[in-house]
Design a protein around this motif. Structure first.
Motif, short mmCIF file in Angstrom:
data_model
loop_
_atom_site.label_atom_id
_atom_site.label_comp_id
_atom_site.label_asym_id
_atom_site.label_seq_id
_atom_site.Cartn_x
_atom_site.Cartn_y
_atom_site.Cartn_z
N ASN A 97 11.44 20.66 2.66
CA ASN A 97 10.49 21.74 2.39
C ASN A 97 11.05 23.03 2.96
O ASN A 97 11.24 23.11 4.16
N GLU A 139 15.20 15.37 6.46
CA GLU A 139 13.94 15.55 5.72
C GLU A 139 14.31 15.54 4.24
O GLU A 139 15.13 16.36 3.82
N TYR A 178 11.27 21.45 7.49
CA TYR A 178 10.06 22.28 7.61
C TYR A 178 10.20 23.16 8.87
O TYR A 178 10.71 22.70 9.90
N SER A 218 -1.22 14.54 13.40
CA SER A 218 -0.57 15.51 12.50
C SER A 218 0.85 15.03 12.20
O SER A 218 1.37 14.14 12.90
N GLY A 219 1.45 15.66 11.22
CA GLY A 219 2.85 15.36 10.93
C GLY A 219 3.73 15.72 12.12
O GLY A 219 4.67 14.98 12.46
N MET A 220 3.43 16.84 12.77
CA MET A 220 4.26 17.27 13.91
C MET A 220 4.21 16.25 15.04
O MET A 220 5.23 15.99 15.68
N THR A 279 -1.10 15.06 5.91
CA THR A 279 -1.83 16.26 5.50
C THR A 279 -1.50 16.65 4.06
O THR A 279 -2.30 17.30 3.39
N LYS A 280 -0.31 16.28 3.60
CA LYS A 280 0.20 16.81 2.33
C LYS A 280 -0.23 15.93 1.15
O LYS A 280 -1.39 15.73 0.93
N ASP A 310 12.06 12.15 7.33
CA ASP A 310 10.74 12.67 6.97
C ASP A 310 10.67 12.66 5.45
O ASP A 310 11.36 13.42 4.77
N GLY A 320 -3.04 15.02 9.32
CA GLY A 320 -2.67 13.69 9.82
C GLY A 320 -1.19 13.44 9.70
O GLY A 320 -0.47 14.14 8.98
N SER A 341 3.90 13.68 7.01
CA SER A 341 2.71 14.47 7.26
C SER A 341 1.71 13.97 6.24
O SER A 341 1.88 14.19 5.03
C1 LIG Z 1 8.02 17.98 5.38
C2 LIG Z 1 7.01 18.24 6.45
N1 LIG Z 1 6.98 17.49 7.55
C3 LIG Z 1 6.09 17.69 8.54
C4 LIG Z 1 5.15 18.70 8.46
C5 LIG Z 1 4.17 18.89 9.56
O1 LIG Z 1 2.96 18.31 9.19
P1 LIG Z 1 1.53 18.69 9.82
O2 LIG Z 1 1.20 20.05 9.32
O3 LIG Z 1 0.64 17.61 9.30
O4 LIG Z 1 1.68 18.66 11.28
C6 LIG Z 1 5.13 19.51 7.32
C7 LIG Z 1 4.15 20.61 7.21
O5 LIG Z 1 4.20 21.44 6.33
C8 LIG Z 1 6.08 19.29 6.29
O6 LIG Z 1 6.11 20.03 5.19
#
Ligand SMILES: Cc1ncc(COP(=O)(O)O)c(C=O)c1O
Length: 467
Positions: A204, A200, A155, A124-126, A253-254, A229, A264, A251
């Motif tokens: 976001n 970042e 975020y 994940s991004g986290m 995922t986005k 980020d 991811g 992330s």
């Molecule tokens: C800028 C940013 N970084 C990291 C994340 C975390 O990503 P993930 O949901 O894949 O863990 C997000 C999630 O919204 C995000 O917007």
């Protein structure tokens, strides 16, 4: 990595075999580095040779679901576990499908930056953020104080990871920067105990931005890395390593996996990074993402599922053309909203009078595009926010009236999706932190998809008409 000469002839035979494979990979890498962005995104390091010799001619990178790799005999097992030959061994440690994704991302993030890069894909991004920052937060001696300096406009999950997991639980001093475009504020918060700078961009949901080169230079003057980020930009629109950043996190995922089928993350580092943290492992400084992959990632276990890696890999192939389309769509929607009488503020990097526009204009452009003057065309991604006139109930009413735009805590999609961050993504951080990060309850975050923008505007128009 051990010395092969310390092993018997059986092990050395496998080392010799691996040498030939590695030479072919080096050749593929050289070829890929000469390609344009889209070609790298489509092929990465999956070559005809990889297809015919190792993958039964499969045109598309195979999805390796096996949890583990088997070896021909004890010698090969020993060579593999001593990292004398390329191996994936066990999917928590590595996986062939994830490997192809890692290389495609390393090459794209390093595209035309002049830097060598390595990448580690995570679940994940986290987890990518945790893997990117934790190795710098190790105490080097008892009683040592540690801090890091980060933009507060991140975020909500990142804010929680930093303030709770690192600040409250581990006693690390998290120093928030309120105005990330003001270099003096960053400078004023750094001291000898600072381990890294974290940004970042675009953030976001606020779309805040910084002077990437100035912050990388500042970090390097203190012998610390600049970590960024860049999820909302993707490598198609911005490659911070070109401007001195040490580590980029995403992330996946986005927008990378815009089809919305996988979670991811990834961290990509330049070779070498700047850091004053002492670590015996040579890769720590020389190839940080590989260090993470070989050690902390192996020991902590945030591996991506290969299924998710496959989804990301498939969507990544078209990331450049997709980011072009959705950025243009978002620009059209933002321009329309900027003229709407019930909208008092539009936060989008492509709006000329938006605070962060000049900085974003300097750093965000579509890879391999041509503006006719020898430069690239500016593109600002598909995330924006708008603030609805009147009490927070008005924003909720507009939100509730969307007929096509999805209401979800999601972004980066091929479909338009909106949320109200104050009651969703940024709910946990509380009102005071939301005020500091400029996330009022009147703010609707909108990520514009690949629909015809006229249809997105029509949906917004009828929703705003409900006021
Ligand atoms: C800028 C940013 N970084 C990291 C994340 C975390 O990503 P993930 O949901 O894949 O863990 C997000 C999630 O919204 C995000 O917007």
């Amino acid at each position: 990595m051990s010395d092969p000469n310390a092993y018997g002839p059986g092990v050395r035979k496998y080392v010799e075999e691996a040498r030939k494979l590695l030479a072919k990979r080096e050749e593929a890498l050289r070829r890929a580095k000469a390609w344009k962005f889209d070609t790298i995104a489509v092929h990465g390091l999956y070559t005809l040779e990889e297809s015919y010799v190792r993958n039964q001619g499969a045109v598309i990178e195979p999805l390796y679901l096996s949890a583990s790799q088997s070896y021909r005999d004890a010698d090969e097992l020993e060579a593999a576990l001593a990292y004398l030959v390329p191996t994936w061994c066990y999917t928590r440690i590595a996986n062939p499908t994830t490997y192809y994704l890692e290389w495609a991302l390393a090459l794209l993030e390093g595209y035309r930056t002049g830097a060598e890069t390595s990448c580690c894909v995570t679940a994940s991004g986290m987890s990518a953020i945790a893997m990117a920052v934790d190795p710098f937060l190790v105490k080097q001696k008892d009683g040592e104080k540690i801090n890091f300096v980060a933009s507060c406009q991140v975020y909500g999950g990142t804010f929680q990871q930093f303030s709770l997991r690192k600040g409250k639980e581990r006693g690390i001093d998290v120093r928030w920067v309120v105005s990330p475009d003001e270099n003096e504020e960053w400078t004023s918060k750094i001291d000898d105990d600072t381990r890294f700078l974290y940004m970042e961009a675009p953030s976001n949901p606020q779309q805040s931005f910084c002077d990437i080169k100035a912050l990388a230079d500042l970090a390097h003057r203190w012998d610390i890395p600049f970590i960024i980020d860049a999820t909302c930009a993707t490598p198609a629109l911005m490659r911070p390593i070109a401007h001195g950043a040490d580590i980029v996190v995403h992330s996946l995922t986005k927008s990378v996996t815009s089809g919305g089928t996988a979670i991811g993350g990834a961290l990509i580092s330049r070779k070498p990074i700047t850091t004053k943290v002492k670590n015996d492992h040579p890769l720590f400084k020389e190839s940080f993402a590989e260090y993470v992959k070989f050690l902390p990632y192996r020991d902590v276990g945030p591996a991506s599922s290969p299924v998710n890696a496959m989804f990301a890999l498939n969507d990544l192939r078209t990331v450049r053309t997709r980011m072009d389309v959705v950025s243009r769509n978002c620009q059209a929607v933002a321009d329309w909203l900027s003229r709407h009488p019930r909208v008092y503020q539009v936060d989008y990097l492509g709006v000329p009078n938006f605070r962060y526009h000049p900085l974003a204009k300097r750093y965000m452009s579509l890879a391999d595009s041509d503006d006719g003057r020898g430069g690239e065309v500016n593109r600002y991604g598909h995330l924006m926010s708008f603030r609805v006139d009147g009490p927070p109930a008005n924003a909720r009413k507009v939100f509730d009236n969307f007929k096509m735009i999805y209401r979800a805590t999601d972004l980066g999609r091929i479909k338009s999706v909106a949320t109200i961050p104050a009651i969703s993504t940024h709910q946990q951080q509380g009102e005071e932190a939301r005020r500091m990060a400029d996330v009022p309850p009147q703010l609707i975050r909108l990520c514009v998809g690949a629909e015809d923008p006229a249809d997105v505007i029509a949906d917004l128009d009828q929703a705003l008409a409900s006021l």
